[in-house]
Scaffold this active site. Structure first.
Site, short mmCIF file in Angstrom:
data_model
loop_
_atom_site.label_atom_id
_atom_site.label_comp_id
_atom_site.label_asym_id
_atom_site.label_seq_id
_atom_site.Cartn_x
_atom_site.Cartn_y
_atom_site.Cartn_z
N HIS B 57 39.35 26.15 -15.88
CA HIS B 57 38.10 25.90 -15.50
C HIS B 57 37.12 26.89 -16.76
CE1 HIS B 57 38.52 24.93 -11.16
NE2 HIS B 57 39.00 24.07 -11.69
N GLU B 59 34.92 29.37 -16.11
CA GLU B 59 35.08 30.68 -15.84
C GLU B 59 36.66 31.41 -16.26
OE1 GLU B 59 34.61 28.54 -13.66
OE2 GLU B 59 33.51 29.22 -11.96
N CYS B 87 34.63 28.54 -7.74
CA CYS B 87 35.71 28.04 -6.74
C CYS B 87 36.64 29.24 -6.32
CB CYS B 87 36.97 26.78 -7.37
SG CYS B 87 37.84 27.61 -8.51
N CYS B 90 38.66 30.93 -9.40
CA CYS B 90 37.75 31.71 -10.36
C CYS B 90 37.04 32.83 -9.52
CB CYS B 90 36.49 30.41 -10.92
SG CYS B 90 37.36 29.48 -12.15
#
EC number: 3.5.4.33
Lengths: 166, 166
Positions: B57, B59, B87, B90
């Protein structure tokens, strides 16, 4: 694929070997293996200090390892064995990798997110639910952690004495 | 370090540039930058499909990037700017990297863990609390996502028609 208790213990011993690698590097000793069709396709140990990477928990290393080997982000039909209950980040990662089953050794009452602080893996609101089993080689998995923290406290204490002397 | 609204918008535009990179690769368009003393020290975009890595992701890529640059897993005195609410994974990673502040553009009602489904970043039980601000360039951050999903539905629809014809 389902495994017998004996098979699960074999895989958990492999996760414990990974925890030993972390211990050799003076890291919090947690280890993980990912198994597909009876074969280990990913291994990992906590390497935050060694690699100076905040996300490098045992589960993340094992997932990355398995993703490279499978050439896919989806780890369907896999079982993840980890010595200690996964944290929030790792529980999220397990769901994102679509791993259907997690077996962990000992609970982490302080930071665990697979039954202790949170129930991320079985949350009905998320788009992937994970079957969770616990207690395989529990005392060995908890024992290596307790030994690590006991030694750390002892060393901190010796260090304090040393500082008082010097 | 605190930033003015104008400065925050500048950094969020950089995060949006990262989201555009994800879009070019037909990934869910989310982007992230990590800022220390007014300077960007980590950048990331969602690259799950491109790299076939479940944890990649925006991040996580930005945190890894910043860890390498700082040669440290601790990202103290940093602010993380991300286009969409983090999420579960993260949010966990942000806490583990000890990032003290997160600014996100638009909420993720379905999977957000920084106010929507969970409040991981401000959970008093965890050993690191994160200050959270939201709404910076909200409509741009939400807009690029809506456009992506609209196009995907359209393409799926065209594909279905094509299948019916062929």
């Amino acid at each position: 694929m389902d495994y017998t208790v004996e098979e699960k213990e074999v895989f958990m011993r492999e996760a414990l070997k990974e925890a030993e690698i972390a211990l050799e590097h003076d890291e919090i000793p947690i280890g993980c293996v990912i198994v597909k069709d009876g074969e280990i396709i990913g291994r990992g140990h906590n390497a935050r200090e060694e690699l100076q990477r905040a996300v490098m928990h045992a589960e993340i290393m094992a997932i990355e390892n398995a993703n490279v080997r499978e050439e896919s982000w989806r780890l369907l039909d896999c079982t993840l064995f980890v010595t200690i209950e996964p944290c929030v980040m790792c529980s999220g990662a397990i769901g994102l990798a679509r791993i259907p089953k997690v077996v962990y050794g000992a609970k982490n009452q302080k930071f665990g997110a697979a039954g202790s602080l949170y129930d991320i893996l079985t949350d009905e609101r998320l788009n992937h639910r994970v079957e969770v089993e616990t207690g395989i080689l529990e005392s060995e998995c908890a024992g290596i952690m307790q030994e690590f923290f006991r030694n750390r406290r002892k060393n901190n204490f010796s260090f304090k004495i040393l500082r008082n002397v010097v």
